[in-house]
Design an enzyme around this catalytic site. Sequence first.
Site, short mmCIF file in Angstrom:
data_model
loop_
_atom_site.label_atom_id
_atom_site.label_comp_id
_atom_site.label_asym_id
_atom_site.label_seq_id
_atom_site.Cartn_x
_atom_site.Cartn_y
_atom_site.Cartn_z
N LYS A 180 0.88 -1.17 0.00
CA LYS A 180 0.00 0.00 0.00
C LYS A 180 0.92 1.22 0.00
O LYS A 180 1.21 1.82 1.04
CB LYS A 180 -0.93 -0.05 1.22
CG LYS A 180 -2.06 0.98 1.15
CD LYS A 180 -3.06 0.73 2.26
CE LYS A 180 -4.04 1.87 2.40
NZ LYS A 180 -4.93 2.08 1.26
C1 PLP Z 1 -6.58 0.26 -4.02
C2 PLP Z 1 -7.30 -0.24 -2.82
N1 PLP Z 1 -7.86 -1.46 -2.85
C3 PLP Z 1 -8.52 -1.96 -1.80
C4 PLP Z 1 -8.64 -1.23 -0.63
C5 PLP Z 1 -9.37 -1.80 0.54
O1 PLP Z 1 -8.46 -2.15 1.54
P1 PLP Z 1 -8.88 -2.13 3.09
O2 PLP Z 1 -10.12 -2.94 3.18
O3 PLP Z 1 -7.74 -2.74 3.78
O4 PLP Z 1 -9.10 -0.72 3.44
C6 PLP Z 1 -8.07 0.04 -0.55
C7 PLP Z 1 -8.16 0.83 0.67
O5 PLP Z 1 -7.26 0.86 1.44
C8 PLP Z 1 -7.37 0.54 -1.67
O6 PLP Z 1 -6.82 1.75 -1.63
#
Ligand code: PLP
Length: 337
Positions: A180
Amino acid sequence: MTGPPQSRYPEEYARGAAKEHSKPMPIQATSKIWHNGSLIPWEQAKIHVMSHVIHYGSSVFEGIRCYAQPRGSAVFRLPEHMQRLLDSAKIYRMEIPFAIDELCAAVVDVIEANGVAPCYIRPIVFRGYGEIGVSPKGSPIEVYIANFPWGKYIAGHGGADVCISSWNRLAPNTMPSLAKAGANYMNSQLIHMEAEINGYQEGIGLDVNGMVSEGSGENVFVVRSGVLYTPLLGNSALSGITRDSAIAIARHLGYTVIEQPIPREMLYIADEVFFTGTAAEVSPIRSIDRILIADGKPGEITQKIADEFLGIANGLKSDRFGWLTPVKVNATEMASA
Ligand SMILES: Cc1ncc(COP(=O)(O)O)c(C=O)c1O
């Protein structure tokens, strides 16, 4: 000629489409931010313009929510988020000088110091001020954790109108999608801006092979004939913590969940489609590329998963999976209200 120059993007304004769906959400400052082990005043959490991260996008971060409980508040899946932060940092060879327990304790400390809950929590690790070359060796690692109030991310109660983006998600072995990283969100911005300008609330990116990947900030689920499907992490999707929670909840409720490559057209003929994400929580999708999903109303299975998710997060249902970390702040309102 006087006055500001004409917008180079007049279509956005002429159609007024983007404004319809996106409400401005200015950051609401709190009192303190955690920085490298200490709490500092919000206004002092500043960096130099010559910091490595500004030029080369060298950051990894998390987005976490803290929810109201009948008594106090609780952070949702805090260790899992912090483990993902450590994983993201590892991929980029960033050494975080704090252990997972210290990072989790720091989140609790900053929320309690600010007394703000429910809230959104933003831990961020980046390469700071040191050298200007691409090599990050001489730039120090900085760790910050902020928290602030943040409400609903995907607008609309009846479900979101979304499109398939003309932009693909990250190709394998280019930018790692399991990290991330701040830099990945340049791609997310392209997807989200294109969607907004064309009057949609969100865009879904396909991977380089044309299979469904994810929204600009959400994972995607499809329901067909009572079975749930979601793309594999190998389809350039982030390993969403809410994705994992939705899978656990769905299986607990007795549904089959299959992680597999999903062709674009499977979205159009689905019985239900929904997004998951910390910001988006569990958000139904009403239409994709102006094709209505079933009758366009939030589906039954989506609703059940959303109810269970928010029930657990808000302490109204049993924390049967051990997802909550208590915080001693009396919440003022429900984050998802
Ligand atoms: C590109 C992307 N995909 C999926 C998610 C969902 O991830 P999470 O459920 O850990 O927030 C996020 C958010 O963080 C994201 O930015």
